[in-house]
Design a protein around this motif. Structure first.
Motif, short mmCIF file in Angstrom:
data_model
loop_
_atom_site.label_atom_id
_atom_site.label_comp_id
_atom_site.label_asym_id
_atom_site.label_seq_id
_atom_site.Cartn_x
_atom_site.Cartn_y
_atom_site.Cartn_z
N LYS A 48 127.43 89.82 65.22
CA LYS A 48 127.68 91.07 65.94
C LYS A 48 126.37 91.78 66.26
O LYS A 48 126.19 92.35 67.35
CB LYS A 48 128.59 92.00 65.13
N ASP A 52 125.02 92.99 69.88
CA ASP A 52 124.63 94.38 70.09
C ASP A 52 123.22 94.46 70.67
O ASP A 52 122.95 95.26 71.59
CB ASP A 52 124.70 95.17 68.77
N THR A 55 123.17 93.28 74.35
CA THR A 55 123.77 94.31 75.21
C THR A 55 122.89 95.53 75.34
O THR A 55 122.67 96.05 76.45
CB THR A 55 125.15 94.71 74.66
N ARG A 56 122.36 95.99 74.23
CA ARG A 56 121.56 97.22 74.23
C ARG A 56 120.27 97.06 75.01
O ARG A 56 119.89 97.93 75.81
CB ARG A 56 121.26 97.64 72.79
N ARG A 58 119.56 94.62 77.15
CA ARG A 58 119.78 93.89 78.40
C ARG A 58 118.98 92.59 78.43
O ARG A 58 118.19 92.32 79.34
CB ARG A 58 119.45 94.74 79.63
N THR A 92 132.93 88.79 75.28
CA THR A 92 132.38 90.08 74.89
C THR A 92 131.14 90.42 75.71
O THR A 92 130.98 91.55 76.18
CB THR A 92 132.02 90.08 73.39
N LEU A 93 130.27 89.44 75.88
CA LEU A 93 129.07 89.65 76.68
C LEU A 93 129.43 89.99 78.12
O LEU A 93 128.82 90.88 78.73
CB LEU A 93 128.17 88.41 76.62
N ASP A 94 130.40 89.28 78.65
CA ASP A 94 130.81 89.52 80.04
C ASP A 94 131.37 90.92 80.21
O ASP A 94 131.09 91.61 81.19
CB ASP A 94 131.84 88.47 80.46
N LYS A 95 132.18 91.36 79.25
CA LYS A 95 132.75 92.72 79.31
C LYS A 95 131.67 93.79 79.22
O LYS A 95 131.83 94.90 79.73
CB LYS A 95 133.78 92.90 78.19
N ASN A 96 130.57 93.42 78.56
CA ASN A 96 129.44 94.34 78.45
C ASN A 96 128.42 94.14 79.57
O ASN A 96 127.27 94.57 79.47
CB ASN A 96 128.77 94.19 77.09
N VAL A 98 126.79 91.59 80.70
CA VAL A 98 125.64 90.70 80.49
C VAL A 98 125.81 89.49 81.40
O VAL A 98 126.81 88.77 81.33
CB VAL A 98 125.54 90.26 79.02
N LYS A 129 130.58 88.49 85.42
CA LYS A 129 129.12 88.51 85.44
C LYS A 129 128.50 87.12 85.37
O LYS A 129 127.33 86.97 85.04
CB LYS A 129 128.60 89.37 84.28
#
Length: 378
Positions: A48, A52, A55-56, A58, A92-96, A98, A129
């Motif tokens: 996780k 994070d 995502t944070r 980029r 998860t990455l795609d939803k964020n 990335v 994405k």
């Protein structure tokens, strides 16, 4: 550096011979290496905290080896039963937001056919994405020990090409379907004409062997138009050049030679042959009866004088001899990859030993230049 804990049946590192430098045996699976160097990662070892951070800060785009969404097929391909967390990580990455470039290593009878369709359906409909989807055949060296995995031959390669072309046409209303690309190797093995240059967009997976041939031929077309002119034709006739390449590269450089000869024909007799690389896929240079041994030194000198006069009508009758001279002066030397063996025929995996061994069997004094592809050095 994060390393890979999977046991993929097509893992290239497991197929290396012994005795190489130690860094070649590192199974990297590190997201920062993916971002900085374009290495493909599986996402199976992400925590996780890693997600994070990605995502944070980029850390994108990432290059992801997916292969399949089917859990049973993934277990076969990855050689483990704890790999499905990677699919959740990708979502998860795609939803964020990335961005990712996806790789599918295709294995005959395992993740092609219906499973490939399922993989593509999910990618183009459920992910926002994904920048590109690259489909590549598994590379198998002579050290491969898996009884499950096989190579694609000419017929099965053409089947894959037809499948992908049909799939993209059937889903052309979905713009994501146009992000699907096949490795150059499928076209070379299947002896199919390559897609047009513009269809590759930004060539996002060129380092993965996708679009590299088309990009090279496109550059060659531009170079030929600029540099092969009536005033420079004589220089081309005077240089003996040896071009070292791979078994796949041989076919590519044959196309280059066809492009050069076609441009020379255009200069000589004003033919209307255009400059696109695909137009020369079936332009048969071997049926031009231009055996260079028919040209004596005096005839060579006569041809040079006529070219120097820059009057194409005066040299039309010597066209076959001129084309023969060019074919004679540009030698293509394909090198068989004995170091890796198997189905490894790409230029970037040629070894120095195989090249030197081939050169040792040749008389090299007559060559003004010997060209070695820079992609073999690392």
């Amino acid at each position: 550096m994060k390393t890979c804990n999977n046991k993929c049946i097509f893992c290239f590192i497991k197929q290396l011979p012994e005795g190489l430098r130690s860094s070649l045996y590192v199974k990297d699976d590190d997201y920062f290496e993916s971002y900085t160097h374009g290495n493909f990662i599986t996402l199976t070892n992400l925590r996780k905290k890693d997600i994070d951070n990605i995502t944070r800060f980029r850390i994108e785009p990432l290059h992801v080896s997916l292969h399949s969404f089917d859990i049973n097929i993934r277990n076969i391909l990855f050689g483990t039963e704890n790999n499905y967390e990677a699919v959740k990580n990708l979502r998860t990455l795609d939803k964020n937001l990335v961005r990712t470039n996806i790789q599918i290593v295709l294995c005959p009878g395992i993740n092609d056919g219906k499973d490939l369709k399922n993989t593509l359906d999910i990618l183009i409909n459920e992910f926002n994405k994904v920048l590109s989807i690259g489909i590549v055949p598994a590379g198998l060296t002579r050290y491969n020990k898996s009884p499950v995995i096989k190579s694609y031959d000419a017929s099965s390669s053409r089947d894959v090409i037809s499948f992908v072309e049909d799939y993209k046409n059937e889903n052309k209303c979905n713009k994501n379907s146009q992000k699907i690309f096949l490795s150059d190797e499928f076209y070379l093995v299947g002896k199919n004409i390559f897609p047009e240059y513009k269809s590759y967009g930004k060539f996002l997976q060129m380092q993965n062997g996708i679009g590299k041939t088309v990009n090279f031929l496109h550059d060659i077309c531009g170079y030929i138009k600029k540099n092969i002119t009536p005033g420079k034709l004589n220089k081309l006739l005077d240089k003996n050049i040896l071009i070292i390449t791979s078994e796949y590269g041989k076919d590519i450089f044959k196309t280059v030679l066809k492009l050069i000869l076609a441009e020379v024909v255009k200069i000589i007799d004003g033919s209307n042959i255009s400059g696109g690389y695909n137009e020369y896929h079936y332009y048969d240079i071997d049926n031009n009866d231009n055996n260079c041994s028919c040209c004596s030194k005096e005839e060579d000198k006569s041809i040079n004088n006529k070219i120097n006069e820059n009057k194409p009508d005066k040299i039309a009758m010597d066209k076959k001899k001129i084309l023969g001279r060019i074919k004679k002066n540009l030698d293509i030397m394909p090198v068989k990859n004995r170091f890796f063996g198997g189905n490894i025929k790409v230029t970037g995996l040629l070894s120095g030993n195989d090249i030197i061994s081939k050169l040792d069997s040749m008389l090299l004094d007559s060559y003004e230049k010997i060209l070695i592809p820079d992609c073999i050095f690392n």
